[in-house]
Design a protein around this motif. Structure first.
Motif, PDB file in Angstrom:
ATOM      1  N   ARG A 188     162.419  43.161  67.182  1.00 19.68           N
ATOM      2  CA  ARG A 188     161.822  41.905  67.627  1.00 19.68           C
ATOM      3  C   ARG A 188     162.923  40.912  68.026  1.00 19.68           C
ATOM      4  O   ARG A 188     164.043  40.970  67.513  1.00 19.68           O
ATOM      5  CB  ARG A 188     160.973  41.269  66.520  1.00 19.68           C
ATOM      6  N   THR A 189     162.559  39.998  68.920  1.00 15.00           N
ATOM      7  CA  THR A 189     163.495  38.959  69.358  1.00 15.00           C
ATOM      8  C   THR A 189     163.921  38.096  68.176  1.00 15.00           C
ATOM      9  O   THR A 189     163.081  37.663  67.383  1.00 15.00           O
ATOM     10  CB  THR A 189     162.842  38.076  70.433  1.00 15.00           C
ATOM     11  N   GLY A 190     165.232  37.856  68.067  1.00 17.36           N
ATOM     12  CA  GLY A 190     165.764  37.052  66.978  1.00 17.36           C
ATOM     13  C   GLY A 190     166.196  37.848  65.766  1.00 17.36           C
ATOM     14  O   GLY A 190     166.788  37.281  64.840  1.00 17.36           O
ATOM     15  N   GLN A 191     165.935  39.149  65.776  1.00 13.62           N
ATOM     16  CA  GLN A 191     166.309  39.996  64.644  1.00 13.62           C
ATOM     17  C   GLN A 191     167.817  40.242  64.637  1.00 13.62           C
ATOM     18  O   GLN A 191     168.415  40.561  65.656  1.00 13.62           O
ATOM     19  CB  GLN A 191     165.562  41.328  64.718  1.00 13.62           C
TER      20      GLN A 191
ATOM     21  N   GLY B 171     165.867  46.027  76.031  1.00 12.60           N
ATOM     22  CA  GLY B 171     166.103  44.684  75.506  1.00 12.60           C
ATOM     23  C   GLY B 171     167.520  44.238  75.781  1.00 12.60           C
ATOM     24  O   GLY B 171     168.244  44.831  76.598  1.00 12.60           O
ATOM     25  N   GLU B 172     167.921  43.199  75.067  1.00  8.74           N
ATOM     26  CA  GLU B 172     169.262  42.622  75.229  1.00  8.74           C
ATOM     27  C   GLU B 172     169.791  42.196  73.867  1.00  8.74           C
ATOM     28  O   GLU B 172     169.069  41.577  73.074  1.00  8.74           O
ATOM     29  CB  GLU B 172     169.219  41.431  76.184  1.00  8.74           C
TER      30      GLU B 172
ATOM     31  N   LEU C  85     169.206  40.194  68.496  1.00  8.45           N
ATOM     32  CA  LEU C  85     168.419  40.705  69.617  1.00  8.45           C
ATOM     33  C   LEU C  85     167.760  39.521  70.326  1.00  8.45           C
ATOM     34  O   LEU C  85     166.947  38.806  69.743  1.00  8.45           O
ATOM     35  CB  LEU C  85     167.359  41.674  69.096  1.00  8.45           C
ATOM     36  N   THR C  86     168.140  39.268  71.560  1.00  7.37           N
ATOM     37  CA  THR C  86     167.616  38.121  72.299  1.00  7.37           C
ATOM     38  C   THR C  86     166.457  38.481  73.226  1.00  7.37           C
ATOM     39  O   THR C  86     165.785  37.592  73.741  1.00  7.37           O
ATOM     40  CB  THR C  86     168.730  37.479  73.137  1.00  7.37           C
ATOM     41  N   GLU C  87     166.248  39.774  73.446  1.00 10.07           N
ATOM     42  CA  GLU C  87     165.147  40.208  74.302  1.00 10.07           C
ATOM     43  C   GLU C  87     164.670  41.574  73.832  1.00 10.07           C
ATOM     44  O   GLU C  87     165.475  42.492  73.644  1.00 10.07           O
ATOM     45  CB  GLU C  87     165.593  40.275  75.764  1.00 10.07           C
ATOM     46  N   ALA C  88     163.372  41.697  73.597  1.00  9.46           N
ATOM     47  CA  ALA C  88     162.779  42.959  73.168  1.00  9.46           C
ATOM     48  C   ALA C  88     161.617  43.288  74.093  1.00  9.46           C
ATOM     49  O   ALA C  88     160.608  42.582  74.118  1.00  9.46           O
ATOM     50  CB  ALA C  88     162.305  42.856  71.724  1.00  9.46           C
TER      51      ALA C  88
END
Length: 378
Positions: free
Chosen positions: A87-90, A217-218, A199-202
């Motif tokens: 997930r984003t932010g993980q 993702g990114e 993780l900034t993009e999922a």
């Protein structure tokens, strides 16, 4: 007859009275103009003292993580759940699994290929013992270290041409590299974090069927960022790698210290600017955050810096000589939105420090003098 005389006398009195009062009213008007009073304006001044003025070039841009990885899949399969949700932010530590794709079917193919290689090696051992007893021990040792549950070990070094021809003729090398290729592809079913980051993009979730070449993702490192700014080519020669740069946020509430790490060697043809990259780090910095920078391009010696509103259109400024305004020519060398750097201003000259409305050369002014505060009496 007497009534006629009385009427004439009364009429005369009325006429003479009217003339008298008319004269009083006329004489009561003040026709004189008041004398104009000369207004002497008070001006704020500064005494010129030339010094070295650093030329600060303003620039701005958005932060971008110095270390960033765009995650793509090179294989196909179902995304299996790991120790953390994708997930984003993980946050992930270095070496921790980001994505694990189901590889059971391909793993079985790899094990089958390794088994074939092991069987092929086993089949040549009797011939090696009879025909090449001098190389038999090292191949026997290699066969003993062969473990189907681990990565295939590197083949022993072949020292003679006879050994190379024998091993190659039996298809050992071809099978070995085929297995290594399959093992390399098997490793791509698991994507691990190359560094500690976020993780900034999922773009996928657990259970998704992932296809080869699909972006997943990114992932970025949150410790160090880069700020890409563009400056005029005039100051490109003065910007050097290693120069310190003052950075601040949009509200001017936080300041940071950055360092020029790269300067593009090509000038943009459209904007005639040069791209400069500034490295900055901070716990409260975020990807995409807007920052402004003051780049110290060079230093002007024997110069002063004044408010831009004090410079007239014909490159002149007001000075005060014996309470009289005068104009002198100056040489502006650098402009900002509020300031201007001037040269050719003699030391000791008293210049006007704040704009004066309606000022002109020869105007009589009064220099503002700050009163010293009176000391308190005990």
């Amino acid at each position: 007859m007497r009534k006629l005389i009385i009427s004439a006398v009364v009429g005369g009195i009325i006429i003479f009275g009217s003339l008298y009062f008319a004269g009083l009213i006329a004489n009561s008007k003040d026709t004189g103009r008041p004398e104009s009073q000369k207004v002497v304006k008070t001006v704020f001044v500064d005494t010129v003292q030339n010094a070295t003025v650093p030329i600060m070039v303003p620039a701005n841009g958005n932060l971008r993580a110095k270390k960033r990885v765009e995650l793509y899949s090179e294989v196909q399969g179902v995304f299996r759940q790991g120790s953390k949700l994708f997930r984003t932010g993980q946050e992930y530590s270095a070496g921790q699994t980001l994505i694990r794709i189901d590889a059971n079917e391909y793993y079985a193919s790899v094990q089958s290929a390794k088994s074939n290689l092991y069987n092929l090696l086993t089949s040549i051992m009797p011939d090696l013992r009879l025909d090449y007893p001098e190389i038999y021990p090292k191949w026997q040792e290699y066969l003993n270290s062969f473990d189907l549950t681990k990565t295939t070990p590197e083949l022993p070094e072949m020292s003679t041409e006879k050994e190379k021809f024998f091993i190659t003729g039996r298809g050992i090398i071809t099978n070995y590299y085929s297995v290594k290729n399959m093992e390399q592809r098997l490793s791509k079913y698991t994507i691990t974090a190359p560094f500690h980051g976020v993780l900034t993009e999922a773009l996928v979730t657990e259970g998704t069927l992932i296809r080869s070449g699909q972006k997943l993702g990114e992932f970025i490192n949150t410790g160090v960022y880069e700020l890409e700014v563009s400056v005029g080519k005039t100051y490109g020669d003065f910007l050097r790698v290693g120069r310190k740069v003052e950075l601040f946020n949009l509200d001017k509430t936080q300041t940071y210290t950055g360092e020029v790490i790269r300067v593009n060697g090509r000038v943009d043809q459209n904007s005639q600017t040069i791209t400069v990259f500034i490295e900055v780090s901070g716990d409260n910095l975020k990807e995409g955050q807007y920052l402004e920078a003051n780049l110290e391009a060079k230093e002007e010696t024997d110069a002063i810096e004044i408010n831009r509103s004090l410079l007239l259109e014909n490159n002149q400024i007001f000075v005060v000589r014996d309470s009289i305004l005068d104009l002198i020519d100056v040489n502006p060398v650098y402009f900002t939105d509020k300031k201007v750097v001037l040269k050719n201003v003699p030391n000791g000259v008293v210049i006007v420090a704040k704009p004066i409305s309606g000022a002109y050369a020869g105007m009589l002014v009064k220099v503002f003098e700050e009163k010293e505060p009176k000391s308190a009496q005990l």
